[in-house]
Design an enzyme around this catalytic site. Structure first.
Site, PDB file in Angstrom:
ATOM      1  N   GLY A   1      48.448  35.527  49.000  1.00 31.27           N
ATOM      2  CA  GLY A   1      49.157  34.713  47.864  1.00 31.27           C
ATOM      3  C   GLY A   1      48.619  35.119  46.394  1.00 31.27           C
TER       4      GLY A   1
ATOM      5  CD  GLU B   1      30.052  34.468  41.725  1.00 25.27           C
ATOM      6  OE1 GLU B   1      29.210  34.908  40.731  1.00 25.27           O
ATOM      7  OE2 GLU B   1      30.000  34.235  42.830  1.00 25.27           O
TER       8      GLU B   1
ATOM      9  CG  ASP C   1      39.847  43.399  55.101  1.00 24.67           C
ATOM     10  OD1 ASP C   1      39.951  44.554  55.041  1.00 24.67           O
ATOM     11  OD2 ASP C   1      40.595  42.698  54.672  1.00 24.67           O
TER      12      ASP C   1
END
Length: 635
Positions: free
Chosen positions: A389, A450, A496
């Site tokens: 998103g 962060e 990933d």
């Protein structure tokens, strides 16, 4: 120095007390480390010659190398002990400085990293008069009482060299083992005095404020990231452990020492200051070594040049930049060269410091903060769209920079992720993007991390990096490898790893992000092959295609592809092939070509990551050492 020796130094050796009644004695010996053994000799100090061989320890018999807490009221020459544990028990050695001790421990751990039966626990105190001082056990071979934590340069065996390996899953449908939570790290000794390097303003009532330069007493190491401490007024609370340094130790107290800065960043800092004789001291690319970076401007030269001088050490434990100018400490060396060039392009005239830079990220915004109130978040601008998103830049409580992932419904297995988030928050390393917390009480849920101002590494490579030097590219690889070595040491699998999942901070440091999140992907074209399995196809090895088996070795394969992305400045791997074609061709031996900017040694590192058999690929810790050595040569 002997042709095959790695290190030589004169140390004080403690007698080994092989009998309970043996008296203790301390003698000066010349120690020589080779790949096969440690030998120690009687030594004639006046003539500078070694004499009779007094003992040896075979390297393959070593089970542990670690510091020892110094004895009470230790004389100055015995303040820096370390231990070598092997089949005959502990060998105690006293170095002349903490820098020399760290160098030897790091090198020894590197040499023994493939040994069988490396210790999981150790004794932090001495064996004296038939008893371990730390745990009062009376058996010399008793199991250690403290968990031994592998770190960068630590006792990390290479799994590819171990014989006991877990078999592949019996069926492709079987779920891989979930990652283990981080092991507790060894904390400071209770009562240790520390000095604040950075200001810390409490965000809840449990925290203790920090003021730079002030002393604090550590009361308890709650975990690796947060300590309970007391200030000089008697106030107690929690402090971030990476905001303080031990009083009287290390270089952090000197303005000229710049922590966590590489060669390229040092050059940028020195050029921005633009002063002839501007200098700083930084950690070398080789762990345990230090480098002086110096900026010099010749008459009529508006640009100036940067020179980098590795601080060397003699067999006697002295330090030098220029031969014949030896010093017992690095502080003395710097002080001398501030007044004398003595072989350097200039004397060290002006200290250039990064101390004014913002404080490092901490594991959580405050101690115990995990669930974040969305009312404390201010959204300032949209950074982009991720696989889950929209990602936005914002502030927490109006003052702390954060990145906020707003998870679109249906993109993530939310409940599973929320269970995992507490574990992920405890992962803390300078080359990992820090997870600060989550907002789970409403939908969509938010992930708060962060914020890194220079954005995604892939975009940085494609759009911002102009004419990078070989050192710059290799430093990027080093940053990623060190972050991944930390995850590997915690038995945590990324799944990933790619340039799109690394971020760049304001200084150019690369940090790995989104580790472990791909397990919660519900639908994404990038992660779906024609067969319906979900994995990042262009970054995945054969065992992921065939068995959906993820491990640190599949992360290694992805790291090789990420290196290729760096050295092609962000090109798409296998850009002319579909996902289905990639699966077929990788299984029959196809590998990515050598990028034009990568020499043969760099390409060899890449191809070592792409061995078909996982056990033939290196561990991340081995890659860190290889890249560090290569950077050290380039300097």
């Amino acid at each position: 120095m002997m042709s095959d020796s790695i290190l030589e130094d004169i140390f004080i050796k403690r007698s080994q007390q092989k009998k309970k009644t043996s008296p203790l004695n301390f003698k000066e010996r010349l120690f020589i480390l080779t790949q096969e053994k440690i030998s120690y000799y009687d030594y004639d100090v006046e003539k500078g010659k070694k004499k009779a061989l007094k003992g040896t320890v075979e390297v393959d018999k070593i089970r542990c190398v670690e510091k020892v807490l110094p004895e009470e009221n230790a004389p100055i020459e015995r303040l820096y002990p370390f231990q070598i544990i092997y089949d005959e028990g502990p060998l105690y050695i006293f170095a002349k400085s903490d820098e020399v001790r760290r160098l030897w421990i790091h090198q020894l751990k590197h040499v023994v990293r493939f040994n069988k039966d490396l210790a999981q626990k150790y004794h932090p105190c001495f064996w004296v008069d038939g008893m371990w001082l730390c745990c009062q056990q009376g058996v010399k071979q008793a199991l250690g009482c403290q968990v031994l934590q592998p770190k960068n340069g630590g006792l990390l065996g290479n799994p590819s060299r171990r014989k006991s390996r877990k078999p592949l899953p019996p069926t492709p449908a079987e779920e891989p083992t979930p990652p283990q939570p981080p092991c507790p790290q060894l904390g400071p000794s209770s009562g240790m005095t520390v000095i604040a390097e950075y200001e810390y303003t409490p965000v809840n009532k449990q925290d203790l404020p920090l003021r730079p330069g002030e002393e604090y007493t550590v009361l308890e190491a709650v975990d690796a990231s947060w300590w309970r401490a007391r200030d000089k007024h008697g106030n107690e609370g929690y402090i971030p452990s990476n905001y303080v340094v031990e009083a009287g130790h290390g270089f952090e107290r000197f303005a000229w020492y710049c922590k966590n800065i590489n060669r390229s960043q040092a050059e940028n800092l020195l050029k921005a200051e633009n002063k002839d004789g501007g200098f700083l001291v930084r950690d070398s690319s080789k762990t345990g070594k230090y480098t002086v970076s110096l900026y010099a401007k010749a008459p009529g030269d508006p640009m100036g040049t940067c020179r980098h001088y590795n601080i060397c050490s003699t067999p006697q434990g002295q330090f030098y930049l220029a031969e014949k100018h030896n010093f017992s400490s690095i502080e003395e060396l710097i002080n001398y060269h501030q007044h004398n060039a003595a072989g350097l392009v200039s004397r060290l005239k002006h200290i250039v410091s990064n101390k004014a830079d913002k404080a490092p990220s901490r594991a959580g915004l405050g101690y115990g903060i995990w669930e974040i109130d969305p009312r404390d978040l201010t959204f300032l601008k949209e950074l982009g769209n991720g696989q889950f998103g929209v990602v936005k830049y914002g502030k927490w409580q109006g003052q702390h920079d954060v990145a906020i992932k707003m998870i679109k419904e249906g993109s993530m297995s939310e409940d599973d992720f929320i269970d995992e988030a507490k574990v992920m928050m405890k992962l803390h390393h300078q080359n990992l993007v820090q997870l600060y917390g989550v907002c789970t009480k409403q939908r969509p849920i938010y992930i708060v991390t962060e914020y890194l101002s220079n954005g995604c590494l892939l975009n940085h490579l494609r759009d911002s990096l102009k004419h990078p030097s070989p050192i710059q590219l290799l430093e990027m690889c080093k940053d990623v490898s060190e972050g991944m070595a930390y995850l590997e040491s915690k038995q945590y699998i990324h799944r990933d790893l790619a340039a799109r999942n690394c971020l760049v901070d304001s200084n150019g440091t690369i940090k790995v992000t989104d580790f472990g999140l791909s397990r919660y992907v519900l639908e994404d074209d990038e992660y779906t092959s024609s067969a319906g399995s979900k994995f990042p196809v262009r970054w995945s090895p054969p065992e992921v295609f065939l068995y959906c088996r993820f491990s640190s070795k599949s992360d290694i394969w992805a790291f090789g592809v990420l290196m290729w992305e760096i050295y092609t400045l962000g090109r798409m791997p296998y850009e002319r092939l579909s996902n289905t074609e990639i699966v077929e061709k990788i299984s029959t031996g196809l590998r990515l070509y050598r990028p034009q900017m990568a020499n043969d040694r760099i390409y060899t590192i890449m191809t070592s990551c792409w061995h078909e058999k996982p056990e033939e690929r290196p561990a991340f810790q081995d890659l860190v050492v290889t890249i560090q050595d290569l950077l050290y040569e380039l300097q």
